[in-house]
Design a protein around this motif. Structure first.
Motif, mmCIF file in Angstrom:
data_model
loop_
_atom_site.group_PDB
_atom_site.id
_atom_site.type_symbol
_atom_site.label_atom_id
_atom_site.label_comp_id
_atom_site.label_asym_id
_atom_site.label_seq_id
_atom_site.Cartn_x
_atom_site.Cartn_y
_atom_site.Cartn_z
ATOM 1 N N ASN A 127 0.790 -1.229 0.000
ATOM 2 C CA ASN A 127 0.000 0.000 0.000
ATOM 3 C C ASN A 127 0.827 1.287 0.000
ATOM 4 N N MET A 128 2.155 1.147 0.017
ATOM 5 C CA MET A 128 2.999 2.352 0.008
ATOM 6 C C MET A 128 3.958 2.268 -1.176
ATOM 7 N N SER A 129 3.374 2.127 -2.374
ATOM 8 C CA SER A 129 4.200 1.858 -3.548
ATOM 9 C C SER A 129 5.120 3.034 -3.892
ATOM 10 N N GLY A 130 4.795 4.232 -3.395
ATOM 11 C CA GLY A 130 5.648 5.390 -3.674
ATOM 12 C C GLY A 130 6.899 5.449 -2.811
ATOM 13 N N SER A 131 6.967 4.615 -1.777
ATOM 14 C CA SER A 131 8.116 4.641 -0.859
ATOM 15 C C SER A 131 8.863 3.320 -0.912
ATOM 16 N N GLU A 187 -6.920 0.184 14.083
ATOM 17 C CA GLU A 187 -7.623 -1.100 14.138
ATOM 18 C C GLU A 187 -7.577 -1.691 12.742
ATOM 19 N N ILE A 188 -6.878 -2.798 12.579
ATOM 20 C CA ILE A 188 -6.660 -3.321 11.224
ATOM 21 C C ILE A 188 -6.899 -4.829 11.112
ATOM 22 N N SER A 189 -7.044 -5.265 9.884
ATOM 23 C CA SER A 189 -7.053 -6.689 9.566
ATOM 24 C C SER A 189 -6.233 -6.884 8.304
ATOM 25 N N CYS A 190 -5.227 -7.753 8.371
ATOM 26 C CA CYS A 190 -4.436 -8.044 7.169
ATOM 27 C C CYS A 190 -5.207 -8.965 6.245
ATOM 28 N N THR A 191 -6.237 -9.639 6.754
ATOM 29 C CA THR A 191 -7.071 -10.533 5.936
ATOM 30 C C THR A 191 -8.052 -9.710 5.100
ATOM 31 N N SER A 192 -8.813 -8.827 5.757
ATOM 32 C CA SER A 192 -9.809 -8.037 5.021
ATOM 33 C C SER A 192 -9.220 -6.714 4.511
ATOM 34 N N GLU A 193 -8.030 -6.368 4.966
ATOM 35 C CA GLU A 193 -7.339 -5.098 4.655
ATOM 36 C C GLU A 193 -8.017 -3.882 5.285
ATOM 37 N N GLU A 242 -5.230 1.353 5.159
ATOM 38 C CA GLU A 242 -5.062 2.669 4.534
ATOM 39 C C GLU A 242 -4.723 3.752 5.583
ATOM 40 N N GLN A 243 -5.460 3.756 6.694
ATOM 41 C CA GLN A 243 -5.219 4.743 7.750
ATOM 42 C C GLN A 243 -3.825 4.573 8.362
ATOM 43 N N TRP A 244 -3.437 3.321 8.562
ATOM 44 C CA TRP A 244 -2.111 3.022 9.112
ATOM 45 C C TRP A 244 -1.020 3.533 8.173
ATOM 46 N N CYS A 245 -1.167 3.280 6.878
ATOM 47 C CA CYS A 245 -0.161 3.727 5.906
ATOM 48 C C CYS A 245 -0.138 5.258 5.804
ATOM 49 N N ALA A 246 -1.315 5.876 5.934
ATOM 50 C CA ALA A 246 -1.373 7.344 5.887
ATOM 51 C C ALA A 246 -0.585 7.939 7.052
ATOM 52 N N LEU A 277 -2.463 -3.735 30.134
ATOM 53 C CA LEU A 277 -2.300 -3.670 31.590
ATOM 54 C C LEU A 277 -1.199 -4.608 32.066
ATOM 55 N N LYS A 278 -1.097 -5.777 31.412
ATOM 56 C CA LYS A 278 -0.132 -6.786 31.860
ATOM 57 C C LYS A 278 1.283 -6.492 31.394
ATOM 58 N N TYR A 279 1.429 -5.778 30.301
ATOM 59 C CA TYR A 279 2.753 -5.474 29.744
ATOM 60 C C TYR A 279 2.880 -3.964 29.525
ATOM 61 N N PRO A 280 2.768 -3.180 30.613
ATOM 62 C CA PRO A 280 2.654 -1.722 30.450
ATOM 63 C C PRO A 280 3.883 -1.056 29.836
ATOM 64 N N ALA A 281 5.087 -1.597 30.098
ATOM 65 C CA ALA A 281 6.299 -0.915 29.620
ATOM 66 C C ALA A 281 6.275 -0.766 28.098
ATOM 67 N N MET A 282 5.795 -1.786 27.408
ATOM 68 C CA MET A 282 5.692 -1.730 25.952
ATOM 69 C C MET A 282 4.770 -0.603 25.502
ATOM 70 N N PHE A 283 3.602 -0.526 26.137
ATOM 71 C CA PHE A 283 2.572 0.386 25.658
ATOM 72 C C PHE A 283 2.847 1.832 26.076
ATOM 73 N N GLU A 284 3.500 2.012 27.225
ATOM 74 C CA GLU A 284 3.811 3.369 27.711
ATOM 75 C C GLU A 284 4.697 4.142 26.745
ATOM 76 N N LYS A 285 5.624 3.424 26.106
ATOM 77 C CA LYS A 285 6.621 4.091 25.257
ATOM 78 C C LYS A 285 6.265 4.046 23.777
ATOM 79 N N ALA A 286 5.073 3.546 23.435
ATOM 80 C CA ALA A 286 4.732 3.376 22.019
ATOM 81 C C ALA A 286 4.415 4.706 21.347
ATOM 82 N N ASP A 287 4.800 4.838 20.078
ATOM 83 C CA ASP A 287 4.385 5.986 19.260
ATOM 84 C C ASP A 287 3.095 5.677 18.512
ATOM 85 N N ALA A 288 2.783 4.399 18.391
ATOM 86 C CA ALA A 288 1.494 3.972 17.828
ATOM 87 C C ALA A 288 1.223 2.550 18.282
ATOM 88 N N VAL A 289 -0.054 2.219 18.392
ATOM 89 C CA VAL A 289 -0.456 0.842 18.694
ATOM 90 C C VAL A 289 -1.340 0.361 17.546
#
Lengths: 220, 220
Positions: free
Chosen positions: B53-57, B193-199, B203-207, B148-160
């Motif tokens: 979906n990012m054929s220009g890059s 919120e994505i699905s690699c099966t239904s795609e 688009e929002q993630w790539c944007a 909640l169970k793995y907070p260190a990962m989520f605290e420092k995320a730039d996106a989930v």
């Protein structure tokens, strides 16, 4: 090189404590199962279903999490004696943590002790907790190749539970291929295909536990 | 106590190397994303869909696994330049490993570099790899409580990225609750919120990636 040396020392101390835990539990005739898996494979649900289906045996649980006591709360709600270990960031349980948890449990009437390890398919593999049996849980949602990617876990397993088989129609997972990968690493290991939602396979899994309980303490 | 001291030294050295990697990549204007998740959350599939979906890059990938080159083979089949790091048991990638992988990649035309970390929701959190953005992938099959169970990962995320939303009807997962948990730890983090099966949602993630690519190198 420095890290490896330290890890060896840590592992040696861990193994000594694990051995003394195993001897204590053997004296008390408590069969102990170290359950390991990736996050969210369903370890807590499997323990819940196991307790429901093994009403003749008394089960206790030590459950480990990086944070939260969610699992302990779920198990307590089912009337199961449980100690929650919160590791505050540590990625696996070790035998000293188990020793501390055992000091808090009334072991008088316990037949089976589950240790629900941290959700992690790598680090817990190296740490003996004094258990008799190592059980690895794999969810169908995680994909067929997990045994190949995390071989250390599967090589040392006494049983593998493939959970969430109710999702088989919705996920890209081949039971045949997964079992082939598991048996390439660990030829004789029993593999149980279960669903905590439909309860399919729970009976066979519990029968295996009971069989092991009967042959224990010869087992360890 | 001894372990903590050693970890500090290891982390200091790791951070120095990471910083020099980040500066080198900035000079070359390569946006670098460290993708982390539990085993089987779908990191490789997300990268495949992103490239489609990012054929220009122009995208390159460094992918880490404890064992196997399965992920690299999948990505290579999509025509993506990839280096596979096999850690032989180590539970996370570190910046020295990334340095070694970068030496093997032709970076001339690369716009976006994905680092697909080891499937582990704990240990990779502490290791800066020289990335610009940290993205955490959570699969709906893993359950709502993982932040909640793995907070260190989520605290420092730039996106989930919440993946496998096509399974929502078949699993016990609440999107609303998961997002609430994530935002309690990390209030402003974007959640896709994505699905690699239904795609759905790809688009929002790539944007979002493109938006970050445009504002880079101001970003880091």
């Amino acid at each position: 090189m420095e890290i490896i040396t330290l890890n060896r020392k840590v592992l040696e101390k861990n193994d000594e404590t694990a051995q003394s835990i195993r001897e204590m539990l053997r004296t008390r005739k408590i069969l102990t199962i170290n359950m390991m898996s990736a996050p969210g494979s369903g370890k807590t649900s499997i323990i819940e279903k196991t307790v429901e289906n093994m009403s003749g045996s008394s089960v206790a649980v030590i459950t480990g999490d990086v944070q939260t006591a969610n699992d302990a709360e779920r198990l307590t709600a089912c009337g199961i004696p449980v100690v929650q270990l919160i590791t505050c960031g540590a990625c696996h349980l070790d035998s000293t943590m188990i020793q501390g948890a055992l000091d808090k449990l009334d072991l008088t009437a316990v037949d089976v002790l589950f240790i629900e390890n941290i959700g992690n398919l790598i680090c817990p593999a190296g740490f003996d907790l004094g258990e008799n049996l190592r059980v690895i849980v794999l969810s169908t949602a995680e994909g067929t190749d997990k045994p190949l990617k995390y071989p250390a876990m599967f090589e040392k397993a006494d049983a593998v539970v493939i959970n969430k088989i109710d999702l088989l129609e919705n996920v890209n997972f081949s039971l045949e291929e997964a079992k082939r990968f598991i048996h390439e690493l660990n030829p004789a290991v029993p593999v149980f295909e279960i669903s905590c939602t439909s309860e399919k396979g729970i009976e066979q899994w519990c029968a295996w536990l009971l069989k092991n309980l009967k042959k224990y303490p010869v087992l360890a």
